[in-house]
Design a protein around this motif. Structure first.
Motif, mmCIF file in Angstrom:
data_model
loop_
_atom_site.group_PDB
_atom_site.id
_atom_site.type_symbol
_atom_site.label_atom_id
_atom_site.label_comp_id
_atom_site.label_asym_id
_atom_site.label_seq_id
_atom_site.Cartn_x
_atom_site.Cartn_y
_atom_site.Cartn_z
ATOM 1 N N ARG A 127 -5.439 0.737 11.902
ATOM 2 C CA ARG A 127 -6.716 1.224 12.529
ATOM 3 C C ARG A 127 -7.401 0.064 12.696
ATOM 4 O O ARG A 127 -8.010 -0.245 13.898
ATOM 5 C CB ARG A 127 -7.059 2.169 11.637
ATOM 6 C CG ARG A 127 -8.626 3.020 12.745
ATOM 7 C CD ARG A 127 -9.042 3.973 11.890
ATOM 8 N NE ARG A 127 -9.873 3.653 10.732
ATOM 9 C CZ ARG A 127 -10.913 3.228 10.715
ATOM 10 N NH1 ARG A 127 -11.743 2.902 11.849
ATOM 11 N NH2 ARG A 127 -11.458 3.057 9.619
ATOM 12 N N LEU A 128 -7.710 -0.817 11.683
ATOM 13 C CA LEU A 128 -8.613 -1.567 11.876
ATOM 14 C C LEU A 128 -8.121 -2.865 12.617
ATOM 15 O O LEU A 128 -8.972 -3.625 13.508
ATOM 16 C CB LEU A 128 -9.368 -2.345 10.464
ATOM 17 C CG LEU A 128 -10.031 -1.361 9.448
ATOM 18 C CD1 LEU A 128 -10.143 -1.820 8.109
ATOM 19 C CD2 LEU A 128 -11.329 -1.070 10.324
ATOM 20 N N SER A 170 -2.555 10.026 11.292
ATOM 21 C CA SER A 170 -3.761 9.985 10.943
ATOM 22 C C SER A 170 -4.145 8.910 12.472
ATOM 23 O O SER A 170 -5.227 9.045 12.912
ATOM 24 C CB SER A 170 -4.292 9.105 9.952
ATOM 25 O OG SER A 170 -3.524 7.805 10.037
ATOM 26 N N THR A 190 0.843 -1.283 -0.052
ATOM 27 C CA THR A 190 -0.177 0.021 0.030
ATOM 28 C C THR A 190 0.869 1.282 -0.148
ATOM 29 O O THR A 190 0.436 2.281 -0.341
ATOM 30 C CB THR A 190 -0.919 0.106 1.181
ATOM 31 O OG1 THR A 190 -0.127 -0.262 2.416
ATOM 32 C CG2 THR A 190 -2.137 -1.159 1.255
ATOM 33 N N ASP A 211 -2.304 2.783 6.663
ATOM 34 C CA ASP A 211 -3.156 3.431 8.148
ATOM 35 C C ASP A 211 -4.402 2.759 8.089
ATOM 36 O O ASP A 211 -4.680 2.402 9.429
ATOM 37 C CB ASP A 211 -3.236 5.030 7.730
ATOM 38 C CG ASP A 211 -3.662 5.326 6.587
ATOM 39 O OD1 ASP A 211 -2.900 5.019 5.642
ATOM 40 O OD2 ASP A 211 -4.452 6.241 6.532
ATOM 41 N N GLU A 212 -5.227 2.473 7.236
ATOM 42 C CA GLU A 212 -6.615 1.874 7.365
ATOM 43 C C GLU A 212 -6.338 0.331 7.849
ATOM 44 O O GLU A 212 -7.026 0.033 8.798
ATOM 45 C CB GLU A 212 -7.088 1.973 5.840
ATOM 46 C CG GLU A 212 -8.588 1.109 6.034
ATOM 47 C CD GLU A 212 -9.851 2.280 7.190
ATOM 48 O OE1 GLU A 212 -10.875 1.629 7.109
ATOM 49 O OE2 GLU A 212 -9.181 3.232 7.405
ATOM 50 N N SER A 213 -5.588 -0.266 7.498
ATOM 51 C CA SER A 213 -5.466 -1.526 8.088
ATOM 52 C C SER A 213 -4.834 -1.568 9.370
ATOM 53 O O SER A 213 -5.350 -2.441 10.212
ATOM 54 C CB SER A 213 -4.394 -2.541 7.072
ATOM 55 O OG SER A 213 -4.793 -2.561 5.721
#
Length: 315
Positions: free
Chosen positions: A172-173, A210, A155, A168-170
């Motif tokens: 956070r989840l 973030s 990514t 960052d999304e992975s």
């Protein structure tokens, strides 16, 4: 089964799935580990970013030589810190040490990737970094830590060496679900250079924008920052704290890293640490040594004292 029975069965399955989804969401929202949205940022009060340096977990003077005994002890210290503070949220990362750096230096991957031979080096560097990542993942899992390895290069996107997109999304989840995300320095596609390398610190820098942490811990061979290279000058004095006001007098004395490192030495790491501290009020970056037993567990604890050197925007 009749058409009517099939339809009723589908309705029951759908209702069950919706109830499960709703309950799961409620559990995540109620969990003290879950991020809270504040000013457009996801905030986790007890979030710490922890990097295990490549010079610490490998012998950087010998190609692809992990320090398995050191890794095992560090994993136990991390587990002990989590037992002491169950609310502690961790994102872990590690350097490439004598794995990725040796291959990257051979092909000049950090400076850009354009020819067929350089793209072969790009792929080989990613493979070397992944081999070390599997070793680190195994050590952390063996200590009972719910670590989940996230391949950053899938990514990561860079623009002339600067990270502009990342995992960052992975991350956070994963945090929402009680996992410990594990990232590492990796190759990245670059809109200017073709390809490049993003260090773990650069990935942390991106994530912190973030998912703001309260502390970033960078663990290496040497116990913090010294007035001179302590491996060459035994009389070198430790520096407990660095701020923008004290940096100028130190820069000339800060050296590079020992062994092969394509992402910069101590001076570069301190510049980056100060840049992160300036962007996020209250953030402290701890630079400490992992060869001293107990140091990592100490660095993960909240408190007025710290091992090694503390880097902050304001004294």
């Amino acid at each position: 089964m009749s058409p009517l029975q099939k339809e009723e069965s589908h309705r029951g399955d759908a209702a069950f799935a919706e109830e499960t989804r709703r309950n799961s969401g409620e559990n995540l929202r109620a969990s003290p580990r879950s991020p809270r949205l504040r000013g457009g940022l996801f905030v986790i009060d007890s979030l710490v970013l922890l990097k295990l340096g490549g010079s610490l977990i490998t012998d950087k003077r010998q190609a692809e030589t992990p320090r398995l005994d050191v890794l095992a002890r560090l994993a136990q210290e991390i587990a002990a810190a989590r037992r002491q503070n169950p609310s502690l949220q961790l994102v872990t990362g590690h350097g490439s040490g004598s794995f990725g750096h040796v291959t990257a230096r051979r092909y000049g991957t950090r400076d850009g990737v354009h020819t067929a031979e350089e793209w072969l080096g790009f792929a080989a560097t990613a493979d070397a970094a992944a081999r070390l990542n599997r070793i680190v993942t195994g050590a952390l899992l063996a200590a009972g830590l719910p670590v989940w390895s996230i391949q950053p290069g899938a990514t990561l996107r860079c623009e002339d060496g600067r990270v502009v997109a990342g995992p960052d999304e992975s991350v956070r989840l994963a945090l929402e679900r009680g996992l410990i995300p594990l990232v590492h320095g990796d190759v990245a596609l670059d809109s200017v250079r073709g390809g490049t390398i993003a260090s773990t610190e650069e990935i942390f820098d991106w994530l912190a924008q973030s998912l703001p942490p309260r502390r970033i811990v960078l663990v290496g061979e040497v116990d913090g920052v010294f007035s001179a290279d302590p491996l060459r000058f035994p009389a070198a004095q430790p520096i407990r704290q660095i701020t923008p006001a004290t940096l100028a007098s130190l820069t000339a004395r800060l050296g590079g890293s020992h062994g092969t490192d394509v992402t910069g030495g101590m001076a570069a790491k301190i510049d980056q640490a100060l840049a992160m501290a300036r962007r996020q009020p209250g953030l402290e970056v701890i630079i400490c040594g992992g060869l001293l037993p107990g140091n990592v567990e100490w660095a993960l604890r909240s408190g007025p004292d710290w091992p090694g050197t503390r880097v902050v925007a304001d004294a």
